[in-house]
Design a protein around this motif. Structure first.
Motif, mmCIF file in Angstrom:
data_model
loop_
_atom_site.group_PDB
_atom_site.id
_atom_site.type_symbol
_atom_site.label_atom_id
_atom_site.label_comp_id
_atom_site.label_asym_id
_atom_site.label_seq_id
_atom_site.Cartn_x
_atom_site.Cartn_y
_atom_site.Cartn_z
ATOM 1 N N THR A 1 -6.438 -2.325 0.079
ATOM 2 C CA THR A 1 -6.956 -0.960 -0.760
ATOM 3 C C THR A 1 -7.813 -1.272 -1.436
ATOM 4 O O THR A 1 -7.987 -3.033 -2.193
ATOM 5 C CB THR A 1 -5.740 -0.550 -1.593
ATOM 6 O OG1 THR A 1 -5.981 0.507 -2.766
ATOM 7 C CG2 THR A 1 -4.843 -1.545 -2.343
ATOM 8 N N LEU B 1 3.877 -3.696 4.370
ATOM 9 C CA LEU B 1 2.984 -2.842 4.632
ATOM 10 C C LEU B 1 1.496 -3.515 5.347
ATOM 11 O O LEU B 1 0.792 -4.000 4.399
ATOM 12 C CB LEU B 1 2.795 -1.239 3.452
ATOM 13 C CG LEU B 1 3.852 -0.901 3.437
ATOM 14 C CD1 LEU B 1 3.503 -0.380 2.409
ATOM 15 C CD2 LEU B 1 4.602 -0.516 4.620
ATOM 16 N N SER C 1 5.754 -4.783 -0.211
ATOM 17 C CA SER C 1 4.235 -5.071 -0.209
ATOM 18 C C SER C 1 3.406 -4.793 0.361
ATOM 19 O O SER C 1 3.207 -3.754 2.017
ATOM 20 C CB SER C 1 4.573 -6.679 0.195
ATOM 21 O OG SER C 1 4.945 -6.917 1.362
ATOM 22 N N PHE C 2 1.955 -4.755 -0.189
ATOM 23 C CA PHE C 2 1.229 -3.791 0.498
ATOM 24 C C PHE C 2 -0.382 -5.594 0.522
ATOM 25 O O PHE C 2 0.157 -6.181 0.381
ATOM 26 C CB PHE C 2 0.357 -2.613 -0.540
ATOM 27 C CG PHE C 2 0.170 -3.138 -1.719
ATOM 28 C CD1 PHE C 2 -1.335 -3.411 -1.922
ATOM 29 C CD2 PHE C 2 1.066 -2.725 -2.614
ATOM 30 C CE1 PHE C 2 -1.942 -3.121 -3.209
ATOM 31 C CE2 PHE C 2 0.755 -2.585 -3.830
ATOM 32 C CZ PHE C 2 -0.584 -3.276 -4.245
ATOM 33 N N HIS C 3 -1.097 -4.867 1.214
ATOM 34 C CA HIS C 3 -2.003 -6.243 1.502
ATOM 35 C C HIS C 3 -3.155 -5.866 -0.014
ATOM 36 O O HIS C 3 -3.354 -4.957 0.118
ATOM 37 C CB HIS C 3 -2.867 -6.045 2.786
ATOM 38 C CG HIS C 3 -1.877 -7.026 4.380
ATOM 39 N ND1 HIS C 3 -2.453 -8.301 3.564
ATOM 40 C CD2 HIS C 3 -0.450 -7.221 4.138
ATOM 41 C CE1 HIS C 3 -1.774 -9.311 4.842
ATOM 42 N NE2 HIS C 3 -0.576 -8.213 4.967
ATOM 43 N N LEU D 1 4.045 4.879 0.844
ATOM 44 C CA LEU D 1 4.725 3.708 -0.445
ATOM 45 C C LEU D 1 5.775 4.732 -0.007
ATOM 46 O O LEU D 1 7.508 4.068 -0.292
ATOM 47 C CB LEU D 1 4.474 4.382 -1.421
ATOM 48 C CG LEU D 1 2.644 2.939 -1.766
ATOM 49 C CD1 LEU D 1 1.958 3.372 -3.415
ATOM 50 C CD2 LEU D 1 2.866 1.413 -1.449
ATOM 51 N N PRO E 1 -2.714 2.280 1.942
ATOM 52 C CA PRO E 1 -1.352 2.064 2.310
ATOM 53 C C PRO E 1 -0.202 3.162 0.931
ATOM 54 O O PRO E 1 0.852 3.755 0.603
ATOM 55 C CB PRO E 1 -0.431 0.703 0.921
ATOM 56 C CG PRO E 1 -2.571 -0.001 1.002
ATOM 57 C CD PRO E 1 -3.077 0.870 1.973
#
Ligand code: DX5
Ligand code: ZN
Length: 222
Positions: free
Chosen positions: A96, A69, A90-92, A78, A74
């Protein structure tokens, strides 16, 4: 490290007009995961795909989907991507203020692996208090947003440092490296401790997709 290297072709460079067929060819070449790059035009200057396409890719393959992502907020999406078929998500870090909370939310789905991605300029110290909760760390070796960019050399040191953090704490966390990887440099990232190799243009930009996957696996076996 158990020595097993996972190859994750990124469909960002695939021909979306025949996506299912191209994913099938990547699977034929021995891909372990299918990497799906989700971009929102805010966090990164490009827009790609949403949960509907993830769902379609899911129907087209038995391989686990590794959904990356690259989106703001995010937390809002999700669940949608997990319901659409993400097995790895995965998110950054930069997207966030609540990484710890988001990881816990992903872990509410026992079959989904939780990852955090770090942009090239993001320090590894970000990981200090969340590492033990993660299944994988994504070291970005290009600035996210586009396929076909050149590998950023400082990523090699970053992989090595993250590897040390993981091993010195005796954790079972995989390092995924994403961006600018081909059969020319796959061995370098593996030598530094990467276990999951994402490759977009090197796979889907090749004439023979299965052969390209096999070539990267061969280059990565050290
Ligand atoms: C970059 C994406 C990468 C990219 C990899 O924003 O996250 O997954 O598609 O493509 P290549 O291998 O062409 O750099
Ligand atoms: Zn990616």
């Amino acid at each position: 490290m158990d020595g097993e290297i996972l190859i994750a072709p990124s469909i960002l460079s695939a021909d979306f007009g025949c996506l299912a067929e191209q994913v099938k060819q990547a699977a034929e070449g021995g891909a372990d995961l299918i990497h799906v790059d989700v971009m929102d035009g805010h966090f990164v200057p490009n827009i790609t795909i949403g949960p509907l396409v993830v769902e379609a890719v899911k129907r087209s393959t038995a391989l686990p989907l590794d959904v990356h992502l690259m989106i703001d907020s995010p937390e809002k999406y999700l669940d949608h991507f997990i319901e659409a078929g993400a097995s790895w998500l995965s998110f950054h870090a930069e997207a966030t203020n609540h990484a710890h909370r988001l990881i816990q939310r992903i872990k509410e789905y026992p079959s989904v692996k939780a990852g955090v991605a770090l942009n090239p300029a993001t320090p590894v110290t970000y990981l200090q208090y969340i590492l033990e909760d993660l299944d994988f760390v994504v070291v970005m070796s290009v600035n996210p947003g586009f396929g076909g960019q050149g590998f950023i050399p400082s990523s090699l040191n970053k992989i090595e440092v993250v590897r040390h953090m993981i091993d010195s704490q005796g954790l079972d966390v995989k390092i995924e490296v994403d961006g600018g990887i081909s059969d020319k440099n796959a061995n370098k990232v593996v030598l530094k401790g990467a276990e999951i190799i994402v490759a977009g243009s090197a796979v889907f930009g090749a004439k023979n997709i299965p052969k390209a996957v096999r070539g990267i696996r061969k280059a990565a076996s050290i």
